[in-house]
Scaffold this motif. Structure first.
Motif, PDB file in Angstrom:
ATOM      1  N   VAL A 170      -8.859  12.353   6.705  1.00 40.84           N
ATOM      2  CA  VAL A 170      -8.054  13.368   6.049  1.00 40.84           C
ATOM      3  C   VAL A 170      -8.113  14.397   5.406  1.00 40.84           C
ATOM      4  CG1 VAL A 170      -5.515  13.238   5.198  1.00 40.84           C
ATOM      5  CG2 VAL A 170      -5.977  12.165   7.580  1.00 40.84           C
ATOM      6  N   LEU A 171      -8.208  14.936   4.521  1.00 41.27           N
ATOM      7  CA  LEU A 171      -8.351  15.536   3.270  1.00 41.27           C
ATOM      8  C   LEU A 171      -6.817  16.625   2.638  1.00 41.27           C
ATOM      9  CD1 LEU A 171     -11.593  18.185   3.927  1.00 41.27           C
ATOM     10  CD2 LEU A 171     -11.633  15.604   2.754  1.00 41.27           C
ATOM     11  N   VAL A 172      -6.572  16.046   1.407  1.00 35.37           N
ATOM     12  CA  VAL A 172      -5.056  16.824   1.706  1.00 35.37           C
ATOM     13  C   VAL A 172      -5.521  16.841   0.048  1.00 35.37           C
ATOM     14  CG1 VAL A 172      -3.126  16.637   0.415  1.00 35.37           C
ATOM     15  CG2 VAL A 172      -3.638  14.844   2.491  1.00 35.37           C
ATOM     16  N   GLU A 173      -5.369  18.704   0.156  1.00 32.57           N
ATOM     17  CA  GLU A 173      -4.874  19.869  -1.549  1.00 32.57           C
ATOM     18  C   GLU A 173      -4.546  18.755  -2.410  1.00 32.57           C
ATOM     19  OE1 GLU A 173      -4.683  24.020  -2.719  1.00 32.57           O
ATOM     20  OE2 GLU A 173      -4.122  23.732  -0.583  1.00 32.57           O
ATOM     21  N   ALA A 174      -4.965  18.116  -3.459  1.00 24.61           N
ATOM     22  CA  ALA A 174      -4.553  18.259  -4.133  1.00 24.61           C
ATOM     23  C   ALA A 174      -2.871  18.864  -5.045  1.00 24.61           C
ATOM     24  CB  ALA A 174      -5.270  17.636  -5.903  1.00 24.61           C
ATOM     25  N   GLY A 175      -1.446  17.963  -5.025  1.00 23.62           N
ATOM     26  CA  GLY A 175      -0.519  18.328  -5.592  1.00 23.62           C
ATOM     27  C   GLY A 175       0.396  18.442  -4.761  1.00 23.62           C
ATOM     28  N   ALA A 176      -0.448  18.544  -2.842  1.00 24.00           N
ATOM     29  CA  ALA A 176      -0.230  19.230  -2.028  1.00 24.00           C
ATOM     30  C   ALA A 176       1.936  18.268  -1.382  1.00 24.00           C
ATOM     31  CB  ALA A 176      -0.254  19.327  -0.527  1.00 24.00           C
ATOM     32  N   GLY A 177       1.797  16.937  -1.961  1.00 19.51           N
ATOM     33  CA  GLY A 177       3.209  16.174  -1.537  1.00 19.51           C
ATOM     34  C   GLY A 177       3.730  15.858  -2.983  1.00 19.51           C
ATOM     35  N   THR A 178       3.468  16.552  -3.539  1.00 14.42           N
ATOM     36  CA  THR A 178       4.356  16.362  -4.997  1.00 14.42           C
ATOM     37  C   THR A 178       5.537  16.942  -4.793  1.00 14.42           C
ATOM     38  OG1 THR A 178       2.441  16.590  -6.412  1.00 14.42           O
ATOM     39  CG2 THR A 178       4.668  16.242  -7.376  1.00 14.42           C
ATOM     40  N   ALA A 179       5.722  18.213  -4.714  1.00  9.99           N
ATOM     41  CA  ALA A 179       7.020  18.316  -4.691  1.00  9.99           C
ATOM     42  C   ALA A 179       8.554  17.622  -3.932  1.00  9.99           C
ATOM     43  CB  ALA A 179       6.982  20.084  -4.049  1.00  9.99           C
ATOM     44  N   ALA A 180       7.850  17.015  -1.921  1.00 12.19           N
ATOM     45  CA  ALA A 180       8.652  16.235  -0.984  1.00 12.19           C
ATOM     46  C   ALA A 180       8.476  15.307  -1.929  1.00 12.19           C
ATOM     47  CB  ALA A 180       7.521  16.713  -0.173  1.00 12.19           C
ATOM     48  N   GLY A 181       8.171  14.388  -3.094  1.00  9.56           N
ATOM     49  CA  GLY A 181       8.605  13.308  -3.728  1.00  9.56           C
ATOM     50  C   GLY A 181       7.322  12.303  -3.004  1.00  9.56           C
ATOM     51  N   PHE A 182       5.772  12.739  -2.259  1.00  5.31           N
ATOM     52  CA  PHE A 182       5.012  11.766  -2.356  1.00  5.31           C
ATOM     53  C   PHE A 182       3.428  12.278  -2.842  1.00  5.31           C
ATOM     54  CE2 PHE A 182       6.930  12.990   1.448  1.00  5.31           C
ATOM     55  CZ  PHE A 182       7.793  11.787   2.159  1.00  5.31           C
ATOM     56  N   PRO A 183       3.169  11.180  -4.112  1.00  5.65           N
ATOM     57  CA  PRO A 183       2.384  11.253  -5.396  1.00  5.65           C
ATOM     58  C   PRO A 183       0.483  11.759  -4.611  1.00  5.65           C
ATOM     59  CG  PRO A 183       3.384  10.144  -5.624  1.00  5.65           C
ATOM     60  CD  PRO A 183       3.521  10.852  -4.659  1.00  5.65           C
ATOM     61  N   ASP A 184       0.218  12.065  -5.490  1.00  8.10           N
ATOM     62  CA  ASP A 184      -1.424  11.924  -4.574  1.00  8.10           C
ATOM     63  C   ASP A 184      -2.322  10.072  -4.486  1.00  8.10           C
ATOM     64  OD1 ASP A 184      -2.042  14.974  -5.053  1.00  8.10           O
ATOM     65  OD2 ASP A 184      -2.785  14.835  -6.096  1.00  8.10           O
ATOM     66  N   ALA A 185      -1.568   9.883  -5.250  1.00 12.83           N
ATOM     67  CA  ALA A 185      -2.184   8.130  -5.531  1.00 12.83           C
ATOM     68  C   ALA A 185      -1.357   7.768  -4.219  1.00 12.83           C
ATOM     69  CB  ALA A 185      -1.212   7.450  -6.462  1.00 12.83           C
ATOM     70  N   ALA A 186      -0.482   8.137  -3.394  1.00  9.80           N
ATOM     71  CA  ALA A 186       0.028   7.534  -2.241  1.00  9.80           C
ATOM     72  C   ALA A 186      -0.561   7.946  -0.681  1.00  9.80           C
ATOM     73  CB  ALA A 186       1.365   8.473  -2.250  1.00  9.80           C
ATOM     74  N   TYR A 187      -1.681   9.369  -1.125  1.00 11.55           N
ATOM     75  CA  TYR A 187      -2.034   9.667  -0.505  1.00 11.55           C
ATOM     76  C   TYR A 187      -3.398   9.253  -0.303  1.00 11.55           C
ATOM     77  CZ  TYR A 187       0.884  13.031   1.103  1.00 11.55           C
ATOM     78  OH  TYR A 187       1.088  14.385   1.514  1.00 11.55           O
ATOM     79  N   ALA A 188      -4.482   9.165  -1.803  1.00 13.19           N
ATOM     80  CA  ALA A 188      -5.542   7.922  -1.246  1.00 13.19           C
ATOM     81  C   ALA A 188      -5.093   6.757  -1.105  1.00 13.19           C
ATOM     82  CB  ALA A 188      -6.236   8.509  -3.142  1.00 13.19           C
ATOM     83  N   ALA A 189      -3.970   5.567  -1.397  1.00 12.59           N
ATOM     84  CA  ALA A 189      -4.055   4.154  -1.149  1.00 12.59           C
ATOM     85  C   ALA A 189      -3.660   4.224   0.150  1.00 12.59           C
ATOM     86  CB  ALA A 189      -2.877   4.212  -2.070  1.00 12.59           C
ATOM     87  N   ALA A 190      -3.800   5.761   1.007  1.00 12.90           N
ATOM     88  CA  ALA A 190      -3.577   5.465   2.620  1.00 12.90           C
ATOM     89  C   ALA A 190      -4.852   6.310   3.235  1.00 12.90           C
ATOM     90  CB  ALA A 190      -2.160   6.367   2.950  1.00 12.90           C
ATOM     91  N   GLY A 191      -5.457   6.448   2.742  1.00 12.63           N
ATOM     92  CA  GLY A 191      -7.128   6.534   3.247  1.00 12.63           C
ATOM     93  C   GLY A 191      -7.367   7.938   3.084  1.00 12.63           C
ATOM     94  N   ALA A 192      -6.408   9.161   2.838  1.00 18.00           N
ATOM     95  CA  ALA A 192      -6.969  10.085   2.408  1.00 18.00           C
ATOM     96  C   ALA A 192      -7.996  10.454   1.408  1.00 18.00           C
ATOM     97  CB  ALA A 192      -5.932  11.287   2.323  1.00 18.00           C
ATOM     98  N   ALA A 193      -8.242  11.433   1.536  1.00 14.06           N
ATOM     99  CA  ALA A 193      -9.141  12.612   0.015  1.00 14.06           C
ATOM    100  C   ALA A 193      -8.205  13.671  -0.132  1.00 14.06           C
ATOM    101  CB  ALA A 193     -10.861  12.678   0.510  1.00 14.06           C
ATOM    102  N   LEU A 194      -8.714  13.322  -1.869  1.00 14.84           N
ATOM    103  CA  LEU A 194      -7.908  14.428  -2.508  1.00 14.84           C
ATOM    104  C   LEU A 194      -8.865  15.723  -3.131  1.00 14.84           C
ATOM    105  CD1 LEU A 194      -4.746  15.040  -2.669  1.00 14.84           C
ATOM    106  CD2 LEU A 194      -5.736  12.055  -2.980  1.00 14.84           C
ATOM    107  N   VAL A 195      -8.894  16.265  -2.347  1.00 11.95           N
ATOM    108  CA  VAL A 195      -9.476  17.788  -2.817  1.00 11.95           C
ATOM    109  C   VAL A 195      -8.745  18.901  -3.431  1.00 11.95           C
ATOM    110  CG1 VAL A 195     -11.039  17.066  -1.361  1.00 11.95           C
ATOM    111  CG2 VAL A 195      -9.534  18.801  -0.865  1.00 11.95           C
ATOM    112  N   GLY A 196      -9.752  20.441  -3.623  1.00 15.91           N
ATOM    113  CA  GLY A 196      -9.184  21.413  -4.607  1.00 15.91           C
ATOM    114  C   GLY A 196      -8.487  21.983  -3.171  1.00 15.91           C
ATOM    115  N   GLY A 197      -8.574  23.664  -3.079  1.00 17.36           N
ATOM    116  CA  GLY A 197      -8.445  24.198  -1.765  1.00 17.36           C
ATOM    117  C   GLY A 197      -9.697  24.753  -1.181  1.00 17.36           C
ATOM    118  N   GLY A 198     -10.425  25.238  -2.109  1.00 16.69           N
ATOM    119  CA  GLY A 198     -11.748  25.766  -1.634  1.00 16.69           C
ATOM    120  C   GLY A 198     -12.201  24.736  -0.731  1.00 16.69           C
TER     121      GLY A 198
END
Length: 359
Positions: free
Chosen positions: A36-64
């Motif tokens: 799972v790759l998550v574009e950085a900031g994807a969940g912020t507006a819904a109340g899900f910070p990047d750190a929560a994705y990283a803790a769940a095992g996803a990698a944070l990347v840029g859009g490109g």
């Protein structure tokens, strides 16, 4: 063999606060053998910070990087043209595609070699949605929010109090309409609803709404029907149930009309403007085509559940498999291998070609 990679896009449309996958759904997706790759900031507006994705095992990347590496890209709304331009042939895009409202866009994306899955298959009014229908959950939330919004704008409580309960009309017995009926009734309103077909009318009655007699919603009688109600929630794109400006003006001043299908692609209430509230003849008309975005945490969680279930179908044994004959994909698979596979969208394209006089 490398793992299938799922990419979660950051939504870019104004006012869109949802995200296609929430952190709590990441482990279930990874159990399928999917990275799972998550574009950085994807969940912020819904109340899900990047750190929560990283803790769940996803990698944070840029859009490109997301566009370059992901085999499957998941979004809530259709991505903008600049995002799609970065995709390459063979990638799979799943989102609330609304293919029937943008058939020519579907054709362009299919010609580019993208596989398209619409997470909003055609509904069957009055019947329960399929387990992979993410759009139904979003529509249900929109129906709930539509009534709350109308109640806030109406200027008196729906239950009546010192007056009679407010009269509410709901057009359409899909997930949005049925949830609107439930919500309005719980707030004390008297609710009428209209849709065609026995299943739809049975569902209206089962949810406690009064069914308008079949045939009441023809063009000649719209104004007469509408003039009885103080709140109207339009949740259907069926042309015969649309509301023209003259019908809106027939409502008493101070009434509220909410158009739940009004967005950049179209509307069901003629004077409605997407994302705006305007007064028409003393009546407040609200264009609210994506009202589920107003409850982003709940809406995102519901959407993510459907995405995870869909991935379980698409990635059996860790391999990405798109089978147009798979009954689980009926109504969901819109384009594959350069072909528009959805009959409804293909029919719209044929009709447009014939109307233009092209061979």
């Amino acid at each position: 063999m490398s793992a299938v990679v799922l990419g979660i896009c950051r939504e870019s449309l104004p006012g869109e606060r949802r995200v296609a996958l929430v952190p709590r759904a990441v482990p279930a997706v990874r159990e399928l053998g999917v990275d799972v790759l998550v574009e950085a900031g994807a969940g912020t507006a819904a109340g899900f910070p990047d750190a929560a994705y990283a803790a769940a095992g996803a990698a944070l990347v840029g859009g490109g990087e997301l566009a370059a590496r992901a085999h499957v890209l998941a979004a809530v709304r259709r991505p903008p043209a600049e995002t799609v331009a970065r995709l390459h042939r063979g990638q799979l895009l799943l989102c609330l595609l609304r293919a029937w409202r943008a058939p020519h866009l579907v054709r362009r994306w299919a010609d580019a070699g993208l596989t398209l899955i619409g997470t909003d298959p055609p509904g069957r009014p009055g019947l329960p949605p399929g387990r992979l229908d993410a759009g139904a959950g979003q529509a249900s939330l929109a129906g709930y929010k539509a009534v709350l919004l109308a109640a806030d704008r109406l200027g008196r409580e729906l239950a009546g109090g010192v007056t009679e309960p407010a009269l509410v009309l709901v057009l359409g017995a899909g997930p949005a309409g049925l949830r609107a009926i439930d919500t309005a009734r719980r707030l004390g309103a008297t609710v009428h609803a209209y849709d065609t077909g026995q299943a739809a009318q049975a569902a209206i009655a089962a949810h406690g709404g009064f069914v308008l007699p079949l045939g009441s919603w023809d063009v000649r009688r719209r104004a007469a029907v509408l003039s009885r109600f103080e709140v109207v929630v339009s949740s259907t794109e069926t042309a015969p149930m649309s509301i023209d400006t003259a019908a809106v003006r027939s409502l008493r001043p101070g009434s509220v009309v909410v158009d739940l299908v009004c967005d950049a692609d179209g509307r069901s209430v003629e004077p409605a403007v997407a994302g705006a509230e305007r007064i028409v003849g003393g009546v407040l008309v609200i264009g609210a085509g994506d009202l589920a975005a107003a409850v982003p945490a709940t809406a995102s969680t519901a959407y993510a559940q459907a995405v995870a279930a869909l991935l379980a179908v698409l990635v059996p044994d860790g391999l990405l498999t798109v089978d147009p004959a798979d009954p689980d994909l009926t109504g969901l698979l819109i384009a594959h291998a350069g072909t528009v596979t959805d009959p409804r969208t293909a029919g719209l394209l044929r009709d447009a070609t014939a109307a233009a006089g092209l061979p």
